[in-house]
Design an enzyme around this catalytic site. Structure first.
Site, PDB file in Angstrom:
ATOM      1  N   HIS A 168     -52.384 -26.310  47.634  1.00 30.09           N
ATOM      2  CA  HIS A 168     -53.501 -25.454  48.051  1.00 30.09           C
ATOM      3  C   HIS A 168     -53.057 -24.237  48.872  1.00 30.09           C
ATOM      4  O   HIS A 168     -53.511 -23.126  48.654  1.00 30.09           O
ATOM      5  CB  HIS A 168     -54.494 -26.262  48.887  1.00 30.09           C
ATOM      6  CG  HIS A 168     -54.971 -27.509  48.210  1.00 30.09           C
ATOM      7  ND1 HIS A 168     -55.288 -27.551  46.883  1.00 30.09           N
ATOM      8  CD2 HIS A 168     -55.215 -28.761  48.682  1.00 30.09           C
ATOM      9  CE1 HIS A 168     -55.688 -28.770  46.562  1.00 30.09           C
ATOM     10  NE2 HIS A 168     -55.648 -29.531  47.629  1.00 30.09           N
TER      11      HIS A 168
ATOM     12  N   LYS B 280     -53.832 -33.443  59.367  1.00 30.38           N
ATOM     13  CA  LYS B 280     -54.961 -34.370  59.481  1.00 30.38           C
ATOM     14  C   LYS B 280     -55.207 -34.628  60.963  1.00 30.38           C
ATOM     15  O   LYS B 280     -54.295 -34.495  61.784  1.00 30.38           O
ATOM     16  CB  LYS B 280     -54.624 -35.714  58.823  1.00 30.38           C
ATOM     17  CG  LYS B 280     -54.190 -35.610  57.362  1.00 30.38           C
ATOM     18  CD  LYS B 280     -55.355 -35.563  56.441  1.00 30.38           C
ATOM     19  CE  LYS B 280     -54.925 -35.591  54.978  1.00 30.38           C
ATOM     20  NZ  LYS B 280     -55.928 -35.080  54.068  1.00 30.38           N
TER      21      LYS B 280
HETATM   22  C1  BG6 Z   1     -57.002 -32.751  48.612  1.00 29.82           C
HETATM   23  C2  BG6 Z   1     -56.001 -33.514  49.418  1.00 29.82           C
HETATM   24  O1  BG6 Z   1     -56.378 -32.109  47.547  1.00 29.82           O
HETATM   25  O2  BG6 Z   1     -57.648 -31.789  49.449  1.00 29.82           O
HETATM   26  C3  BG6 Z   1     -56.681 -34.202  50.595  1.00 29.82           C
HETATM   27  O3  BG6 Z   1     -55.365 -34.481  48.591  1.00 29.82           O
HETATM   28  C4  BG6 Z   1     -57.462 -33.208  51.403  1.00 29.82           C
HETATM   29  O4  BG6 Z   1     -55.731 -34.873  51.406  1.00 29.82           O
HETATM   30  C5  BG6 Z   1     -58.370 -32.364  50.531  1.00 29.82           C
HETATM   31  O5  BG6 Z   1     -58.245 -33.940  52.347  1.00 29.82           O
HETATM   32  C6  BG6 Z   1     -58.973 -31.235  51.342  1.00 29.82           C
HETATM   33  O6  BG6 Z   1     -59.915 -30.548  50.566  1.00 29.82           O
HETATM   34  P1  BG6 Z   1     -61.059 -29.680  51.246  1.00 29.82           P
HETATM   35  O7  BG6 Z   1     -61.761 -29.031  50.088  1.00 29.82           O
HETATM   36  O8  BG6 Z   1     -61.933 -30.638  52.009  1.00 29.82           O
HETATM   37  O9  BG6 Z   1     -60.383 -28.707  52.164  1.00 29.82           O
END
Ligand code: BG6
Length: 517
Positions: free
Chosen positions: A263, A361
């Site tokens: 991401h 986290k």
């Molecule tokens: C996921 C991860 O791809 O994205 C997770 O595996 C994470 O660990 C999540 O919590 C976060 O997504 P968002 O959209 O809530 O920022």
């Protein structure tokens, strides 16, 4: 979403139908698309996993998830949507189960009237299984003769020849070698144009808006470079812990693999790419690849100063365990729940400008943002009148992706009154106040794009592999892993994360209480 053309009828086959992602994201997103009238009228979904279940049982199992996670639940609409859902029990890793699946796909397509005259329906596969099953399933899909896409281009009327596409969930490999191997396995069965490597961050409005902001305005691009930008920060902080995911996935992955490699690099790419030649998948992918391939290689000895790892400690007040004591965690792996790293790009635009990425986290707040920190004015005209002016902060642009989508620019202004006093003020654009609309779950629009064949918001194989190449030295460094530190839950991460910027005379942006940008 770049395309405005209508989606064609198709069969969607979800491998991993009993998994968490199918429950929490895929089916609720499909339901929401259906309620908005965006799904093709003739589209049917087949959930595939090993647990024996009837169609009816599958629908009943999905109902509570849709009630909980969809934005528009209504019973009568659910009934219409549920009739699209079917279930097929099989082990996708076993080839002998596939002839029956082929038969099921074809019989549903016949019932729906969506067989193409030159044989078979359009099929969208979705891989949402454990990563070790990706290659066997893709191989079996090919061996079962389910993919004829390559022949499509030499047919007289390509529209009468069905397409087959595949959406591949992350994690896309766990290092460079496994990503290359998975890309090869996919490439043996599917054309690259038919492979949709999904990253749900690219479905987020404000991530897409970065390109609009940069290229639909003329005022940003001239200053979007090393002459004016001091550095860039990309943060994805979450308040939740890892919990039960530790055992089945997280402990063998960690924050670098789970968030940074996927991401955060994608968000960074939107900030840093050169203007693409058009707003189309191939053009954007080309620029992302160009950017990633000029990431500066970091010598192994420097990695501990270019990265930081942490894991959350116990939350005694809440009675929650430290990461090492979560069920399924092997403390000797020293898996990180916080990762930060510095990346630099050796190109004309960005040479010498650090990009700092961090994700964790159990952090202080849920926050996903990009901070573009500009350089200070070359000389300070006001220093003699207001000694504090010498310390004024530079301009700063914040793009808030979550929780409150918007953009703010910090500028300096004169405080009204006699004498000269300078203070900061914010020009703030709140996306929802200005444009209205609702926050949409990112998965729905991305699935729709895949049905339309629009790859604008997906990843190319070279992009994924070069993304891994950027992260691999950080994953491989025993010194970095040894330096992992605990951080208090509800904090901004370990000391080493702050050190990463402090060493360069900089600091992470941490919003004040009540501040969103
Ligand atoms: C996921 C991860 O791809 O994205 C997770 O595996 C994470 O660990 C999540 O919590 C976060 O997504 P968002 O959209 O809530 O920022």
């Amino acid at each position: 979403m770049a395309s405005n053309t209508g989606p064609e009828p198709c069969v969607m086959v979800i491998f991993g139908a009993s998994g968490d992602l199918t429950h929490r994201k895929l089916i609720p997103s499909l339901y929401d698309l259906d309620v908005k009238g965006l799904l093709p009228e003739r589209m049917t979904v087949i959930g595939v996993s090993r647990t024996p279940m009837t169609d009816q049982q599958f629908r009943e199992k999905m109902l509570p998830s849709v009630q909980k996670f969809s934005t528009h639940f209504e019973q009568p609409r659910w009934a219409a949507f549920a009739s699209r859902l079917n279930y097929f029990a099989m082990d996708g890793a076993k080839l002998d189960a596939f002839p029956a699946l082929v038969e099921r796909i074809n019989s549903l397509a016949r019932q729906q009237g969506i067989m193409k005259s030159s044989g078979g329906p359009n099929i969208l596969f979705y891989l949402s299984v454990s990563p070790e099953l990706y290659e066997p399933i893709v191989g079996n899909v090919g061996a079962a003769g389910l993919v004829a896409e390559g022949k499509r281009w030499c047919s007289i009327d390509p529209h009468e020849t069905p397409w087959q596409r595949i959406i591949v969930e992350k994690p896309f490999g766990r290092d460079v070698a496994s990503a290359v191997s998975l890309n090869r396995a996919l490439g043996r069965v599917f054309e690259e144009e038919a492979i949709f490597r999904i990253d749900h961050y690219l479905g987020k409005e404000l991530v897409q808006n970065i390109l609009v902001m940069r290229f639909a305005n003329s005022i940003f691009e001239p200053i979007w470079n090393r002459m004016y930008v001091d550095h860039v920060q990309v943060t994805a902080a979450e308040t939740v812990g890892v919990g039960s995911r530790a055992a089945n996935f997280y402990d063998t992955a960690g924050a670098l693999r789970d968030m940074v490699q996927s991401h955060l690099l994608q968000v960074l790419a939107m900030v840093a790419i050169e203007p693409p030649s058009s707003y189309e998948g191939a053009a954007i992918m080309r620029e992302k690849i160009r950017l990633f391939t000029c990431a500066r290689p970091v010598p192994p000895a420097d990695i501990p100063r270019w990265g930081a790892l942490g894991r959350y400690g116990a939350d005694d007040a809440a009675g929650e365990p430290a990461y090492e004591s979560e069920k399924g965690v092997d403390p000797s792996r020293r898996t990180e729940t916080y990762a930060a790293m510095r990346v630099e790009f050796d190109n004309w635009r960005w040479s010498g400008v650090p990009f700092y990425l961090r994700s964790g986290k159990k952090m202080a707040v849920k926050l996903t943002e990009v901070v573009v920190m500009f350089r200070s004015p070359p000389t300070n005209l006001f220093a003699s009148l207001d000694p504090a002016a010498a310390q004024r902060p530079p301009n700063r642009l914040i793009i808030n992706i979550a929780p409150r989508e918007g953009i703010s620019l910090r500028v300096e202004g004169k405080v009204p009154g006699s004498g000269l006093k300078i203070d900061s003020a914010k020009l703030d654009l709140d996306y929802h106040e200005r444009f209205g609309g609702e926050v949409t779950e990112a998965y729905g629009p991305l699935i729709l794009d895949a049905i339309r064949g629009d790859r604008t918001l997906f990843k190319h194989r070279d992009e994924v592999e070069s993304g891994w190449r950027i992260c691999q030295p950080f994953l491989d460094s025993p010194d970095l892993r040894r330096s992992i530190e605990s951080y208090p839950p509800g904090s901004w991460g370990p000391r080493t994360g702050n050190e990463l910027l402090r060493r360069d005379g900089r600091a992470w942006h941490e919003p004040q209480a009540g501040e969103v940008r």
